[in-house]
Scaffold this motif. Structure first.
Motif, short mmCIF file in Angstrom:
data_model
loop_
_atom_site.label_atom_id
_atom_site.label_comp_id
_atom_site.label_asym_id
_atom_site.label_seq_id
_atom_site.Cartn_x
_atom_site.Cartn_y
_atom_site.Cartn_z
N PHE A 179 -6.99 0.64 9.95
CA PHE A 179 -5.60 0.52 10.41
C PHE A 179 -5.12 0.90 11.82
O PHE A 179 -5.18 2.21 12.05
CB PHE A 179 -4.63 0.82 9.20
CG PHE A 179 -3.10 0.36 9.62
CD1 PHE A 179 -2.86 -0.88 9.21
CD2 PHE A 179 -2.04 1.20 10.03
CE1 PHE A 179 -1.51 -1.42 9.15
CE2 PHE A 179 -0.71 0.92 10.12
CZ PHE A 179 -0.79 -0.49 9.74
N PRO A 180 -4.76 0.18 12.80
CA PRO A 180 -4.50 0.35 13.94
C PRO A 180 -3.17 1.45 14.09
O PRO A 180 -2.30 1.32 13.23
CB PRO A 180 -4.13 -0.93 14.73
CG PRO A 180 -4.57 -1.80 13.78
CD PRO A 180 -4.63 -1.42 12.44
N ALA A 181 -3.31 2.53 14.81
CA ALA A 181 -2.52 3.43 14.72
C ALA A 181 -1.10 3.02 15.59
O ALA A 181 0.20 3.38 15.10
CB ALA A 181 -2.80 4.59 15.65
N GLU A 182 -1.24 2.02 16.29
CA GLU A 182 0.08 1.44 16.81
C GLU A 182 -0.08 -0.30 17.26
O GLU A 182 -1.27 -0.52 17.25
CB GLU A 182 0.72 2.36 18.22
CG GLU A 182 -0.54 2.29 19.07
CD GLU A 182 -0.18 3.31 20.15
OE1 GLU A 182 -0.77 3.15 21.26
OE2 GLU A 182 0.76 4.10 20.27
N GLY A 183 0.95 -0.72 17.65
CA GLY A 183 0.75 -1.88 18.13
C GLY A 183 1.86 -2.84 17.62
O GLY A 183 2.47 -2.51 16.59
N GLY A 226 -0.33 -6.57 12.69
CA GLY A 226 0.33 -7.47 11.72
C GLY A 226 -0.68 -7.77 10.62
O GLY A 226 -0.50 -8.07 9.54
N GLU A 227 -2.20 -8.49 11.31
CA GLU A 227 -2.89 -8.80 10.20
C GLU A 227 -3.47 -7.79 9.32
O GLU A 227 -3.70 -8.24 8.25
CB GLU A 227 -4.43 -9.30 10.87
CG GLU A 227 -3.99 -10.49 11.81
CD GLU A 227 -4.02 -11.89 10.90
OE1 GLU A 227 -3.60 -11.68 9.65
OE2 GLU A 227 -4.26 -13.02 11.47
N TRP A 255 8.56 -6.57 8.92
CA TRP A 255 8.62 -5.41 9.56
C TRP A 255 7.52 -4.57 9.28
O TRP A 255 6.54 -4.72 8.52
CB TRP A 255 9.80 -4.87 9.21
CG TRP A 255 10.46 -4.70 7.77
CD1 TRP A 255 9.42 -4.27 6.62
CD2 TRP A 255 11.67 -5.09 7.01
NE1 TRP A 255 10.05 -4.21 5.53
CE2 TRP A 255 11.31 -4.91 5.69
CE3 TRP A 255 12.83 -5.59 7.57
CZ2 TRP A 255 12.26 -5.19 4.86
CZ3 TRP A 255 13.72 -5.85 6.82
CH2 TRP A 255 13.53 -5.74 5.32
N ASP A 256 7.50 -3.40 9.84
CA ASP A 256 6.25 -2.62 9.94
C ASP A 256 6.31 -1.62 8.80
O ASP A 256 7.31 -1.73 7.85
CB ASP A 256 6.43 -1.59 11.13
CG ASP A 256 5.09 -0.98 11.67
OD1 ASP A 256 4.06 -1.17 10.80
OD2 ASP A 256 4.76 -0.56 12.82
N ALA A 257 5.26 -1.04 8.29
CA ALA A 257 5.21 -0.24 7.23
C ALA A 257 5.84 1.23 7.39
O ALA A 257 5.85 1.70 8.55
CB ALA A 257 3.78 0.32 7.03
N PRO A 258 6.62 1.52 6.40
CA PRO A 258 7.37 2.86 6.60
C PRO A 258 6.42 4.12 6.77
O PRO A 258 5.49 3.97 6.32
CB PRO A 258 8.01 2.87 5.21
CG PRO A 258 8.02 1.75 4.58
CD PRO A 258 6.77 0.99 5.10
N GLU A 259 6.95 5.12 7.30
CA GLU A 259 6.08 6.31 7.53
C GLU A 259 5.50 6.89 6.33
O GLU A 259 6.33 6.82 5.34
CB GLU A 259 7.08 7.48 8.28
CG GLU A 259 6.27 8.51 8.86
CD GLU A 259 7.03 9.40 9.75
OE1 GLU A 259 6.84 10.55 9.65
OE2 GLU A 259 8.31 9.04 10.07
#
Length: 366
Positions: A278-282, A94-95, A161-165
């Protein structure tokens, strides 16, 4: 002996030459400005007072409308203040999304300044180039947030929300492209003899004056003060990135120009590192209660917006709405030095000096 009479002249309120609904009452003797009185308040919305009747999450959309060229940093400062009071920890992913969004917004904001500033003092082409690149950033942020200009993407505890693919890859592709365009900007403008004659030695003030007027951002750094909250009081994850703080010492309109142009380069450095790390997941947002109640007490946080130090003060009495809320708006403070800079100046330099300060009226008026 030529005898002239003093005349009162209204500059504004209108958009093209005053960067917003802003009025300057100028007392002139011939072409020389004797006195300048800024008249503000045409855009005043009472955001801080309205916030006293709103839940913390409901305040966030109001911040989009303050510095409407930098909605992401406005979003962040209110969320950061609430997180500081409540002890909410934002997840790493998120950060990173927050930093990428804020730095893209910083570049877009400086592009608007560069294009409109050159337009103000007589050059049309830079405006078109600046908005071409800005449109690419706006498209990226629209894809991320679902909105244009007033993005409203930050949330207490993270992001909406998360970044799109594929979105991070698009940001990575934009960075070298923007660097290449920046070289073109310098070739077109930065060494132009006519431009240099308009801005060099105009609107000068000293380091002591900048500090006395509480200036921040490029308006402070142009006097030799190396102060950037991302470096000096790191927040979010800015301590993970290697970047410089551009400074100049002349304190004139050209020094402010140079600082902002170099700040674009430094933001691209931050973006490049953030994309690589950038973290791959989380998770992108912490577990936050539906109704947030800040504990009794008060907090003040400050961050570095494109225009300088934006701060948020919250006083809480333990309810779901703040007891008091106050924003420190950099444009409002930076504007204070304008009457001093205009006194004794030629009328032709008025817009050169005003434009170099880089104000956004939604932020001046709150």
């Amino acid at each position: 002996m030529i005898r002239t009479e003093e005349m009162l002249l209204n500059v504004g309120p209108q958009h093209p030459s005053t960067h917003g609904v802003f009025r300057l009452v100028i007392k002139i003797d011939g072409e020389i400005i004797k006195e300048a009185t800024p008249v503000i308040g045409y855009l005043h919305r009472g955001t801080e007072k309205l916030a006293e009747n709103l839940q913390y999450t409901q305040i966030i959309p109001y911040t989009d409308r303050m510095d409407y060229l930098s909605a992401m940093t406005n979003n962040y400062v209110i969320c950061h203040a609430v997180e500081t009071m409540t002890g909410i920890q934002v997840p790493e992913r998120g950060e990173y999304l927050r930093v990428i969004a804020m730095e893209l917004g910083r570049v877009a904001s400086h592009l608007v300044w560069w294009g409109t500033y050159l337009l103000d003092i007589g050059a049309v082409s830079p405006f078109l180039y600046a908005f071409r690149e800005r449109e690419m950033i706006i498209n990226l942020l629209t894809e991320l947030s679902g909105a244009r200009l007033t993005f409203n993407y930050m949330r207490v505890g993270g992001v909406k929300w998360d970044a799109p693919e594929g979105w991070i890859e698009k940001v990575a592709e934009f960075i070298p492209y923007m660097r290449e365009q920046l070289k073109g900007y310098h070739d077109l403008v930065s060494g132009n003899e006519i431009f240099l004659n308009r801005v060099k030695g105009v609107g000068i003030y000293t380091k002591e004056e900048a500090l006395a007027y509480s200036l921040s951002g490029a308006n402070l750094r142009c006097t030799g003060v190396k102060w950037d909250l991302r470096k000096d009081e790191p927040y979010s994850i800015y301590d993970r990135f290697d970047f410089d703080v551009p400074v100049r010492t002349k304190g004139d309109a050209f020094a402010r120009y140079e600082c902002r142009m170099e700040e674009i380069e430094e933001s691209l450095k931050i973006l490049e590192q953030a994309v690589e790390q950038f973290p791959a997941e989380g998770p992108i947002i912490a577990k936050v209660p539906k109704i947030i109640k800040a504990p009794k007490g008060e907090a003040y946080v400050r961050i570095e917006s494109p225009r300088g130090e934006i701060g948020c003060y919250i006083a809480s009495d333990g309810k779901k709405e703040p007891y008091r809320l106050k924003f420190r708006r950099p444009s409002f403070y930076n504007l204070q030095i304008l009457p001093k800079l205009l006194e004794g100046e030629n009328m032709a330099n008025l817009i050169t000096i005003l434009g170099a300060i880089d104000i956004v009226l939604g932020e001046v008026d709150g």
